[in-house]
Design a protein around this motif. Structure first.
Motif, mmCIF file in Angstrom:
data_model
loop_
_atom_site.group_PDB
_atom_site.id
_atom_site.type_symbol
_atom_site.label_atom_id
_atom_site.label_comp_id
_atom_site.label_asym_id
_atom_site.label_seq_id
_atom_site.Cartn_x
_atom_site.Cartn_y
_atom_site.Cartn_z
ATOM 1 N N GLY A 118 -24.235 -65.758 -9.433
ATOM 2 C CA GLY A 118 -24.408 -65.076 -10.726
ATOM 3 C C GLY A 118 -23.409 -65.279 -11.839
ATOM 4 N N ALA A 119 -23.340 -64.870 -13.086
ATOM 5 C CA ALA A 119 -22.359 -65.227 -14.104
ATOM 6 C C ALA A 119 -22.098 -64.175 -15.136
ATOM 7 C CB ALA A 119 -22.784 -66.493 -14.826
ATOM 8 N N ALA A 120 -20.959 -63.626 -15.260
ATOM 9 C CA ALA A 120 -20.463 -62.818 -16.368
ATOM 10 C C ALA A 120 -20.540 -61.327 -16.212
ATOM 11 C CB ALA A 120 -21.101 -63.204 -17.678
ATOM 12 N N ALA A 121 -20.833 -60.742 -15.105
ATOM 13 C CA ALA A 121 -20.706 -59.284 -14.955
ATOM 14 C C ALA A 121 -19.643 -59.015 -13.950
ATOM 15 C CB ALA A 121 -22.012 -58.655 -14.512
ATOM 16 N N LEU A 122 -18.901 -57.955 -14.167
ATOM 17 C CA LEU A 122 -17.848 -57.611 -13.217
ATOM 18 C C LEU A 122 -18.074 -56.210 -12.726
ATOM 19 C CD1 LEU A 122 -14.606 -58.349 -12.436
ATOM 20 C CD2 LEU A 122 -14.529 -56.234 -13.639
ATOM 21 N N LEU A 123 -17.920 -56.012 -11.417
ATOM 22 C CA LEU A 123 -18.037 -54.659 -10.908
ATOM 23 C C LEU A 123 -16.771 -54.340 -10.153
ATOM 24 C CD1 LEU A 123 -21.100 -56.194 -10.317
ATOM 25 C CD2 LEU A 123 -21.545 -53.805 -10.729
ATOM 26 N N ALA B 10 -27.259 -51.737 -9.541
ATOM 27 C CA ALA B 10 -28.007 -50.802 -8.708
ATOM 28 C C ALA B 10 -27.830 -51.122 -7.224
ATOM 29 C CB ALA B 10 -29.483 -50.820 -9.079
ATOM 30 N N ARG B 11 -27.795 -52.413 -6.881
ATOM 31 C CA ARG B 11 -27.622 -52.789 -5.469
ATOM 32 C C ARG B 11 -26.264 -52.333 -4.945
ATOM 33 N NH1 ARG B 11 -31.404 -56.551 -3.322
ATOM 34 N NH2 ARG B 11 -29.939 -56.969 -1.619
ATOM 35 N N LEU B 12 -25.231 -52.481 -5.753
ATOM 36 C CA LEU B 12 -23.907 -52.024 -5.336
ATOM 37 C C LEU B 12 -23.868 -50.504 -5.215
ATOM 38 C CD1 LEU B 12 -21.243 -54.223 -7.149
ATOM 39 C CD2 LEU B 12 -21.462 -53.826 -4.707
ATOM 40 N N GLU B 13 -24.475 -49.820 -6.168
ATOM 41 C CA GLU B 13 -24.475 -48.354 -6.120
ATOM 42 C C GLU B 13 -25.252 -47.843 -4.905
ATOM 43 O OE1 GLU B 13 -25.966 -47.455 -10.043
ATOM 44 O OE2 GLU B 13 -23.937 -47.003 -10.748
ATOM 45 N N GLN B 14 -26.366 -48.515 -4.572
ATOM 46 C CA GLN B 14 -27.141 -48.130 -3.400
ATOM 47 C C GLN B 14 -26.342 -48.359 -2.123
ATOM 48 O OE1 GLN B 14 -30.678 -50.471 -3.892
ATOM 49 N NE2 GLN B 14 -31.397 -49.255 -5.649
ATOM 50 N N ALA B 15 -25.631 -49.503 -2.065
ATOM 51 C CA ALA B 15 -24.801 -49.781 -0.898
ATOM 52 C C ALA B 15 -23.667 -48.766 -0.797
ATOM 53 C CB ALA B 15 -24.242 -51.206 -0.977
ATOM 54 N N GLY B 16 -23.095 -48.395 -1.947
ATOM 55 C CA GLY B 16 -22.040 -47.392 -1.941
ATOM 56 C C GLY B 16 -22.550 -46.041 -1.472
ATOM 57 N N ALA B 17 -23.724 -45.639 -1.956
ATOM 58 C CA ALA B 17 -24.296 -44.352 -1.553
ATOM 59 C C ALA B 17 -24.559 -44.321 -0.055
ATOM 60 C CB ALA B 17 -25.582 -44.086 -2.325
#
Length: 274
Positions: free
Chosen positions: A8-13, A86-93
């Motif tokens: 992927g390119a240009a977003a940071l979490l 959303a995928r990261l937030e779901q994994a975190g939850a």
């Protein structure tokens, strides 16, 4: 910084605190606060930080400075950054990890040369690089398996974790005056306010602030409240856990020297031949 993920390119979490900072609230229109008694020399602001190309001059450390494990995601070209978040937030939850927003300037300048983040999230205090790797793996699977992500980095960063408090007869009026002046948004970027017990409290978690910026924030709050600078109390947001002694921290990694373009290389070669 370790590279652990795929596509992927240009977003940071960035994964860190559960208590998310945000813009100040819009309290009810209050009475005008008393004339200010504090003043401050002009300060040049960069949103959220004055790090520039190095660590700022900081004496407010110890429990006021914390470590955070971070995840930096490069989305694939054209990927939906909202879906990636959303995928990261779901994994975190699913793991019981509360994610919150934080600005990209927490990253070292050398890393920011490599990535230009659009999405910033953060893990709770005490999380490690290993926790971040597991969360990224749970969200995106093995490297290359999720088409929306090009690759993933994990690292640990230093952040300021500060609480500014000033007593006021009308805290809502002070919050409004601070918001209208804009000094806190200029100096801190994201922050959260609380109007409790006859006081305005400003909570900040983000890039390290220089002593000059900290004093500018205190001055701005004092001015809005009609108080002296010394009336604005600075403290760590939490008095538990492990802080950081910045005098023991290694210097920041130097930014890599830019590689010469083919035209520049050709020009040097031509000059050397004469």
């Amino acid at each position: 910084m370790r590279r652990v993920g795929a596509t992927g390119a240009a977003a940071l979490l960035v994964l860190a605190l559960g208590g998310c900072t945000g813009a100040p609230p819009s309290p009810p229109q209050p009475s005008v606060p008393p004339p200010p008694t504090a003043s401050a020399a002009p300060v040049s602001f960069e949103t959220g930080t004055d790090v520039g190309n190095g660590r700022p001059d900081v004496s407010h450390d110890g429990l006021m400075v914390r470590r955070r494990a971070v995840i930096a995601v490069h989305p694939a070209p054209g990927a939906d950054s909202g879906a990636t978040r959303a995928r990261l937030e779901q994994a975190g939850a699913a793991a019981g990890v509360v994610l919150s927003d934080i600005v990209p300037a927490v990253l070292d300048p050398a890393i920011l040369e490599h990535i230009s983040p659009e999405l910033i999230l953060a893990l709770p205090p005490g999380s490690t690089d290993g926790d971040a790797e597991k969360l990224a793996g749970a969200a995106f699977g093995p490297a290359g398996s999720y088409p929306g992500v090009e690759h993933v980095h994990v690292d640990t960063v230093l952040v300021h974790d500060l609480r500014f408090t000033v007593a006021a007869a009308d805290p809502a009026a002070v919050a409004t005056a601070v918001a209208e002046e804009g000094i806190l948004s200029d100096a801190l970027g994201n922050y959260a306010t609380a109007l409790d017990g006859g006081a305005l409290t400003v909570n900040y978690t983000g890039p390290l602030l220089s002593d000059a910026l900290v004093e500018a924030v205190r001055n701005g709050m004092a001015r809005a409240a009609g108080k002296e600078l010394s009336d604005v109390v600075l403290a760590p947001r939490s008095t538990t856990g492990e802080g950081v002694d910045l005098s023991q921290e290694p210097e920041l990694e130097a930014e890599p020297e830019p590689e010469p373009s083919p035209q520049e290389s050709a020009g040097h070669a031509h000059d050397a031949g004469h």
